[in-house]
Structures are given as structure tokens and as C-alpha cells.
Design an enzyme around this catalytic site. Sequence first.
Site, PDB file in Angstrom:
ATOM      1  N   ASP A   1     -72.277  76.837  23.499  1.00 49.65           N
ATOM      2  CA  ASP A   1     -71.390  76.511  24.608  1.00 49.65           C
ATOM      3  C   ASP A   1     -70.086  75.896  24.126  1.00 49.65           C
ATOM      4  O   ASP A   1     -70.066  74.761  23.657  1.00 49.65           O
ATOM      5  CB  ASP A   1     -72.114  75.538  25.546  1.00 49.65           C
ATOM      6  CG  ASP A   1     -71.271  75.127  26.734  1.00 49.65           C
ATOM      7  OD1 ASP A   1     -70.311  75.859  27.049  1.00 49.65           O
ATOM      8  OD2 ASP A   1     -71.572  74.099  27.350  1.00 49.65           O
TER       9      ASP A   1
ATOM     10  N   ASP B   1     -64.509  79.730  27.796  1.00 55.35           N
ATOM     11  CA  ASP B   1     -65.817  79.081  27.829  1.00 55.35           C
ATOM     12  C   ASP B   1     -66.935  80.098  27.621  1.00 55.35           C
ATOM     13  O   ASP B   1     -67.138  80.980  28.456  1.00 55.35           O
ATOM     14  CB  ASP B   1     -65.974  78.388  29.185  1.00 55.35           C
ATOM     15  CG  ASP B   1     -67.249  77.582  29.306  1.00 55.35           C
ATOM     16  OD1 ASP B   1     -67.948  77.430  28.297  1.00 55.35           O
ATOM     17  OD2 ASP B   1     -67.531  77.100  30.415  1.00 55.35           O
TER      18      ASP B   1
END
Length: 471
Positions: A88, A326
Site C-alpha cells: 500500500d 495509491d
Amino acid sequence: MALFILQTTATVSLFLLLATTSVSLLHASGDKGHGSLVLGLTHVRAVSPPRVAAATSDMIEPLRGFRDGYLISLNLGTPPQVIPVYMDTGSDLTWVPCGNISFECMDCDDYRHHKLVAAFSPSYSSSALRDLCTSPLCADVHSSDNPYDPCAVAGCSISTLVSGGCPRPCPSFSYTYGAGGLVVGSLTRDTLRVHTQSSAATGEVPGFCFGCVGSTFREPIGIAGFGKGALSLPSQLGFLRKGFSHCFLSFKYVNNPNFTSPLVVGSLAISSKEHFLFTPLLKSPTYPNYYYIGLEGISIGNDTMAIAPSNLRSFDPDGNGGMLIDSGTTYTHLPEPFYSLLLSKMESTIVYTRSSEYERRTGFDLCYETPCSDGSCSDNLPSVTFHFLNSVKLSLPKENYFYAVSAPRGSMVVKCFLLQIMDDGGYGPAGVFGSFQQQNMEVVYDLEKERIGFQPMDCASSAARYGLHRK
């Protein structure tokens, strides 16, 4: 994935408070179990990374597609325990589920058929240690501007607070993600083993700090944070002055253990990449630990570029705006009215029949019945090109924005447009560039020169060059 909030207790009442103050992004379900994984963020102060035992060489790790993201396997403890977690770029904390029996995840029924061997047992590791309240990472995970505060919560005396010598463990923390996700755990240190540039060798990182999480809400799988904060994996391994890159395989390889995506961390990731298309990283005054880029506009087919609103390439006085890149948010999110403008342009160029049935099923706004015969599904759907700052034009592979959400029926298959509306109330990023739109391209985070590069790539071939595919 992710934007987050940190606090210091784990009560239900605190969770309700956190849930009402977090910045949430739209969560919509896609086809074949690929839900849109979206987390949310709040202000996190920038801190200097602590001194840790950094990796001795560049890292090369395989990423495996799973449901709505990409998993990296953390090799933790002595003897090693292998824990798969989501990679992430939108958060800092690395955490793993702890306790094979005691780990509890509330509201995780959607994952009951996808059980992973994903629990870490500190009692089985001879090198596991609870982090102390005097650790700078303890203050960071509690998001405290007062470094004495975690030690005060731990019950230290005033004399040990002043001397900085309190031996008490770091108090338990809670950490929330957008769309209501919450984890509760304690900071733990243990040896992390990583694959080095030589695929046959491993490097050891003693004292790696991570969250040992015993209970969660809507978070069944751990997360490896790749943000710029002190807690992140690249920060602790000493790579924030260098960078990293990934090349996400198409989701058609999801759950196929023989194919993995390459993640490269260190100098190797940014060397010999001058031919890439680079756009500058933007610096958010409020969210300094995240990766922002500026979007100038988007072209649909041969039409002129639709100009993006200014908040997709700049920040307001409160630090809101910019486009977050992201890996933990599945689909790209765009604000109104820019999003509706793109839908209108897309709809005006497509001659196929709309499928309102699949729009209701999936939550996507544009779904079409497209031709598919003799095993070949070709169509005349328009191209999509993103225009980032520094004259970077990124034409997406068609499967990155129109995806088949049905099995072929007769000579037709339903495909949906996989961008979504940004529903954030005006706080945090104005848009998010998600992982689905990053498939089959190498994305380089050149942190030394503060820029992000893109290059269309056959990621399966790239993984093979690093020796990551199984025979």
C-alpha cells in the site's frame, strides 16, 4: 490504499468517533469478487525516520494479485513466519494479524472463502520484542505531538519521563482506514528477511517495527505501508532517499500462484529509467507522507482534452487537493463535475447498447454490451489518455478502464468503465489514481528526484526477467 487516522485507545466509542471524522472514498463492488479497496486519510505529522538496521542490498519481491489489490509476503521472526499483506503506497504503518486462534475480524464475511495463512505468532519467534514507549515510532503511531504522551499513557513516573528511561511497553494503538476499517494492536519489533538483488540471497533487517494486530473491523488482511512516514517499510529499510518501482500484472492473473508482479526497492528501481515519462511529486503541507501528482486533463478518443479542475494539481490553504497515487485504492476516483463530464464524453462516442442490469449489479456508471465471438472480444471503445504535469501523456491499455464483467453470452460480453466518482466531501485528495489503472505499466517512485515515472510494460515478461515466475 490509504489514508488514515491514528489514536491511542481501542474502545467502541472511540471507533465511532474515528469513523465520523475519517475521510472516506467511494467503495463499490466490481466483478468476480474484485471489490474496490479504498482507505482514507487525515493529517499526519512528518517525522525524521529513526535509525534502524537498513537492508544491505536492493530488494526484489514478488507481488501476487489477490481480489482487489496486490500482496507482498513478509518474512518475519525467528524461525521465519511468512505473512501475506497488501502492498500500500497510501499508508505508512505495516501491520500483520497476530494470533492464529485469537485474531478476530469483524464484518469480514466477504473473505470467508478466501482464508489466507496470515497470522503471526510472537510467542513462536525468539527475536520478537514489544516496542517501548520511549521509541520515536511509538510516538508516531499514536500521532502525538508530545513524545512523552505514550509513556504517560503507559503509566511511567515523572522522573522516567524526564530522563527518557521508562522501560514500559508502547501502549496499544488504534488505526483507522476510510470506509470504516479499523485495526487495534501493539507495536512489535522482529527480524524481517527480504529478497536481495541476487534472487538466491536474502538480507536480514533486525528490529523491524510493525503492528501486531489482534482485532480488526473490515480489515482481514495485513498491510505493508509504503508511504514516506517513519513507520513505512521503505523508510525503516533506509530507501526513502532512493525509491521503488512496481509493475502490476493484469487482474486476469489474480489468484494464479505461478505469476507474480515485480516490486523493486532501492537504487535498481530508479537506475536507467531516464526514458520514462516523469511527472513531479507534489508536496502537500497537511499530508506530507503521501504521494501526490498533478492531473492536467483527460482525453477521450480523438476529442480534445477535458481540462481537469485546478484542485487536481494544487492544494488549498488547508492542504486539500492534488491527485493521490495509491496502490491500495483499486479504481481511479475523480471529482465532480469533472467525472460527469468524462462520462458524457465517453457516452457520446460509444455506439453499443447500455446494460442497465450490470450497472445496477456492479455500481459502475457505464456498462455496454460489446461484440465477442469465436473466443475473440474486439470492440471500438474509445481510448483514454491521462495528461499529468510536465507534459506527461499516459495512454491506458484498454483493459485498464473497460473490463468484462460478464461471461460471453452468444456473441456479446458486458464491459464496464472502471473509473469512479470521488465522494470525499472536499477533504483530503481531490482525486486518486488507483491500482487497476496502473496495470501493465512500470511505475517508478524516484524519491531522490521527487518524481514519479510511467512506462507501458509487459509486466509478465518483466517478472520473468527477475526470475519471479514459477516453472
